[in-house]
Design an enzyme around this catalytic site. Structure first.
Site, PDB file in Angstrom:
ATOM      1  N   ASN A 172       2.041   1.755   1.375  1.00 55.40           N
ATOM      2  CA  ASN A 172       2.065   0.883   0.201  1.00 55.40           C
ATOM      3  C   ASN A 172       3.462   0.882  -0.407  1.00 55.40           C
ATOM      4  O   ASN A 172       4.058   1.941  -0.615  1.00 55.40           O
ATOM      5  CB  ASN A 172       1.053   1.369  -0.830  1.00 55.40           C
ATOM      6  CG  ASN A 172      -0.377   1.098  -0.403  1.00 55.40           C
ATOM      7  OD1 ASN A 172      -0.983   0.126  -0.823  1.00 55.40           O
ATOM      8  ND2 ASN A 172      -0.921   1.961   0.455  1.00 55.40           N
ATOM      9  N   GLU A 174       1.104  -3.816   1.209  1.00 57.92           N
ATOM     10  CA  GLU A 174       0.858  -2.708   2.132  1.00 57.92           C
ATOM     11  C   GLU A 174       1.118  -3.163   3.563  1.00 57.92           C
ATOM     12  O   GLU A 174       0.761  -4.271   3.962  1.00 57.92           O
ATOM     13  CB  GLU A 174      -0.554  -2.160   1.987  1.00 57.92           C
ATOM     14  CG  GLU A 174      -1.661  -3.186   2.082  1.00 57.92           C
ATOM     15  CD  GLU A 174      -3.040  -2.564   1.879  1.00 57.92           C
ATOM     16  OE1 GLU A 174      -3.161  -1.334   2.013  1.00 57.92           O
ATOM     17  OE2 GLU A 174      -3.987  -3.313   1.603  1.00 57.92           O
TER      18      GLU A 174
END
Length: 317
Positions: A219, A267
């Site tokens: 992320n 992400e």
């Protein structure tokens, strides 16, 4: 490229320069810079640009969010690849904003030794921006500064549905590139930029759902809050991390299948990569838009789609 962050005590070498914010340092900017370098070579002067660390509009409108293509650091890195001798990084203060065009030109001559100014074909400066190229030429003659009009860089824009090679000539601009990125059209944005659009950031902890379904993700927290994030969706990307470049597929959005709420995530699943990189810097370069964000009835449906996404991303990479 020598960078002047403050007004130097002694004026630098006499130079030819141009002025602009240069967000993205796209092909239009590079065309302008090439003209500066050509004039400098003919005149036997240094070549330079005058730019600003903060968007000038934020000085007069503090609430303005510019949606930057490049941070100041990224911009300087791109400019350093352009064979310039110097960059004059000028704080756009209220005092600078209040200067007339003639006063600003005199400031550039006196403090930065600019002897020739290459003006972009559509560029205006000065506190009211009401003056144009003919005015700049007249002021330059009085100040002993040559003023030269640059020609615009024109890019072939292929019209959807047209035959190969058909299209129309279009000027490249930062606003046009922002619009393309906001539509997810990263490949056309790259054609105007001259490179793949990228995000720099830090890997942070996430929900860790990806690792339970065979697609672990890193992320990203973007370093610059004013940096433009392309539209939600899934992309083929190149990932620079730990000094290496990998292929990957990136998702931007709200993860509706796992009920991510109002938390917008960025992400990336990095192909063939398994190291722990929490807290490390990472760069994501956008290669191709693959699909919009979708909500699936089950994790099995999501996994099946991720398998297709990985195949499609690998094909483009």
């Amino acid at each position: 490229m020598q960078v002047f962050c403050d007004i130097p005590e002694n004026p630098p070498r006499a130079c030819v320069a141009t002025i602009g914010f240069f967000d993205g340092v796209h092909l239009g900017h590079r065309c302008l810079i090439e003209q500066v370098c050509e004039v400098a070579a003919v005149r036997g002067l240094a070549s330079g640009v005058v730019t600003f660390p903060v968007h000038p509009r934020k000085v007069v409108q503090p609430e303005y969010r510019p949606e930057l293509l490049t941070t100041c650091e990224e911009k300087l890195s791109l400019l350093s690849d352009a064979a310039l001798d110097c960059c004059l990084l000028l704080d756009f203060t209220p005092e600078i904003a209040g200067l007339s065009a003639r006063e600003f030109m005199a400031f550039l001559r006196d403090y930065y030794n600019i002897r020739a100014l290459v003006v972009g074909y559509d560029h205006r400066f000065g506190h009211n921006r009401s003056e144009g190229f003919d005015d700049y030429v007249r002021y330059g003659q009085a100040l002993g500064m040559e003023v030269i009009l640059a020609h615009a860089y024109m890019s072939k824009d292929v019209v959807p549905g047209s035959s190969a090679g058909a299209g129309r000539e279009m000027a490249v601009s930062s606003s046009c590139i922002r619009r393309l990125l906001s539509q997810g059209n990263v490949s056309e944005a790259a054609a105007g930029l001259g490179y793949d659009y990228f995000l720099n950031g830090t890997v942070v902890g996430g929900h860790r759902v990806g690792r339970t379904i065979g697609y672990p993700t890193a992320n990203l927290r973007v370093n610059e809050p004013d940096k433009l994030i392309p539209s939600d969706g899934v992309y083929a990307v190149r990932v620079r991390v730990a000094g290496q470049v990998y292929g990957g597929m990136l998702s931007i959005g709200y993860r509706p299948t796992v009920d991510n709420g109002t938390d917008r995530s960025i992400e990336v699943h990095i192909f063939g990569f398994h190291a722990d990189i929490y807290g490390q810097p990472i760069r994501l370069s956008f290669v191709r838009y693959l699909r919009p964000e979708l909500k699936f009835d089950s994790l099995d449906g999501l996994v099946a789609q991720l398998r297709k996404d990985a195949e499609n991303a690998s094909r483009y990479l």
